[in-house]
Design a protein around this motif. Structure first.
Motif, short mmCIF file in Angstrom:
data_model
loop_
_atom_site.label_atom_id
_atom_site.label_comp_id
_atom_site.label_asym_id
_atom_site.label_seq_id
_atom_site.Cartn_x
_atom_site.Cartn_y
_atom_site.Cartn_z
N LEU A 27 0.67 -1.24 0.31
CA LEU A 27 0.04 0.08 0.03
C LEU A 27 0.91 1.12 -0.16
N LYS A 28 1.82 1.24 0.74
CA LYS A 28 2.67 2.33 1.04
C LYS A 28 3.41 2.84 -0.29
N SER A 29 3.89 2.20 -1.03
CA SER A 29 4.79 2.26 -2.23
C SER A 29 3.86 2.75 -3.37
N GLU A 30 2.47 1.84 -3.47
CA GLU A 30 1.84 2.20 -4.38
C GLU A 30 0.99 3.54 -4.31
N ALA A 31 0.62 3.96 -3.01
CA ALA A 31 0.05 5.32 -2.80
C ALA A 31 1.41 6.40 -3.16
N ARG A 32 2.51 6.21 -2.91
CA ARG A 32 3.62 7.10 -3.37
C ARG A 32 3.46 7.05 -4.81
N HIS A 33 3.57 5.95 -5.48
CA HIS A 33 3.53 6.07 -6.97
C HIS A 33 2.79 6.71 -7.60
N TYR A 34 1.49 6.68 -7.13
CA TYR A 34 0.28 7.80 -7.38
C TYR A 34 0.49 8.99 -7.19
N GLN A 35 1.08 9.43 -6.25
CA GLN A 35 1.53 10.59 -6.06
C GLN A 35 2.33 11.45 -7.04
N ASP A 36 3.38 10.44 -7.01
CA ASP A 36 4.61 10.95 -7.96
C ASP A 36 4.10 11.12 -9.35
N TYR A 37 3.08 10.12 -9.98
CA TYR A 37 2.69 10.29 -11.11
C TYR A 37 1.91 11.59 -11.48
N LEU A 38 0.95 12.00 -10.38
CA LEU A 38 0.06 13.30 -10.44
C LEU A 38 1.19 14.35 -10.40
N LYS A 39 2.04 14.29 -9.44
CA LYS A 39 3.10 15.59 -9.41
C LYS A 39 3.69 15.89 -11.00
N LEU A 40 4.39 14.74 -11.54
CA LEU A 40 4.92 14.90 -12.64
C LEU A 40 4.00 15.18 -13.74
N ALA A 41 2.57 14.86 -13.70
CA ALA A 41 1.60 15.45 -14.69
C ALA A 41 1.36 16.72 -14.62
N GLU A 42 1.38 17.36 -13.25
CA GLU A 42 1.05 18.77 -13.18
C GLU A 42 2.49 19.74 -13.72
N GLN A 43 3.55 19.03 -13.54
CA GLN A 43 4.53 19.85 -13.96
C GLN A 43 4.67 19.88 -15.45
N ALA A 44 4.44 18.60 -15.88
CA ALA A 44 4.36 18.63 -17.33
C ALA A 44 3.34 19.22 -18.13
N ALA A 45 2.29 19.54 -17.51
CA ALA A 45 1.21 20.37 -18.05
C ALA A 45 1.33 21.96 -17.51
N GLY A 46 2.65 22.30 -16.58
CA GLY A 46 2.53 23.61 -16.40
C GLY A 46 1.54 24.33 -15.80
N GLY A 47 0.63 23.62 -14.93
CA GLY A 47 -0.46 24.07 -14.28
C GLY A 47 -1.51 23.07 -13.87
N PRO A 48 -2.62 23.45 -13.44
CA PRO A 48 -3.71 22.75 -12.86
C PRO A 48 -4.13 21.63 -13.91
N ILE A 49 -4.26 20.48 -13.59
CA ILE A 49 -4.53 19.15 -14.41
C ILE A 49 -6.28 18.71 -14.00
N ASP A 50 -6.80 19.06 -12.73
CA ASP A 50 -8.01 18.88 -12.33
C ASP A 50 -9.01 18.40 -13.48
N ALA A 51 -9.38 19.15 -14.50
CA ALA A 51 -10.22 19.00 -15.45
C ALA A 51 -9.96 17.66 -16.13
N ARG A 52 -8.82 17.45 -16.62
CA ARG A 52 -8.24 16.39 -17.64
C ARG A 52 -8.19 14.91 -16.60
N VAL A 53 -7.93 15.03 -15.19
CA VAL A 53 -8.08 14.04 -14.51
C VAL A 53 -9.51 13.65 -14.18
N SER A 54 -10.45 14.71 -14.05
CA SER A 54 -11.99 14.38 -14.04
C SER A 54 -12.49 13.74 -15.29
#
Length: 202
Positions: free
Chosen positions: A149-176
């Motif tokens: 659980l701990k590593s999978e939760a961290r992987h999820y967070q890492d992916y989201l942070k990298l996605a925000e960086q790649a987008a250069g801004g919020p990604i909430d609409a795309r995630v939805s």
């Protein structure tokens, strides 16, 4: 860990249906085989991102660590299977990942953003399912799934942070948009049981 799991429950659009849990408990050998495939595919995805985006240092570091962890999990699943006399074999893939990836844009930076969002959702769902299954499994398998659980939760967070960086801004609409598809894939009846399948009628 409860806090991380709560974050994942808040992130995902739905919980795993009880029918799927019943399917998993009735098909534990198949669950382990497909789980092993999932870990191998997760490592492969991380490596492919490292090859494609060679100038993104943070992505390279996080994906390198993730790939190593996923391959270690693959080895651990294989060891459990060996002790239980379960043979590793080819399986047709679930519709889940392919269903999510149908929405991925073709050109960067949109492509990278979408691939990372898909990665975050898959990791989050895996974490949710490990937690949902653990109370019903034998002690050895329950301990193993809880340990993931701990590593999978961290992987999820890492992916989201990298996605925000790649987008250069919020990604909430795309995630939805992706989560709406994910909800349908998780809740709609499926024809074959897999670790990321929908519920299969008995």
């Amino acid at each position: 860990m409860n806090e991380a799991l709560q974050e994942i429950h808040d992130f995902l659009p739905c919980r795993t249906p009880k029918q799927w849990i019943d399917n998993a408990l009735a098909n534990q050998d198949l669950m382990l085989i497909d789980h092993a495939h999932c870990e191998k595919k997760a490592a492969s995805t991380a490596l492919s991102l490292m090859y494609r985006y060679v100038k993104n240092t943070e992505l390279l570091n996080k994906m390198s660590r993730l790939a190593r962890e996923e391959l270690r999990h693959f080895e651990q699943v294989l060891a459990i299977m060996t002790k239980r006399g379960v043979d590793y074999r080819h399986l047709t893939p679930a519709r889940y990942a392919a269903g999510l990836r149908q929405q991925v844009r073709q050109d960067d930076p949109g492509r990278l953003v979408d691939v990372l969002i898909v990665g975050a959702i898959i990791e989050a769902r895996s974490c949710e399912r490990f937690a949902a299954l653990a109370p019903f499994l034998d002690d050895r398998l329950a301990d193993f799934y809880t340990s993931l659980l701990k590593s999978e939760a961290r992987h999820y967070q890492d992916y989201l942070k990298l996605a925000e960086q790649a987008a250069g801004g919020p990604i909430d609409a795309r995630v939805s948009e992706f989560l709406a598809t994910e909800k349908e894939l998780i809740e709609a009846p499926d024809t074959e049981f897999r670790f990321h399948s929908g519920p299969v009628s008995s």
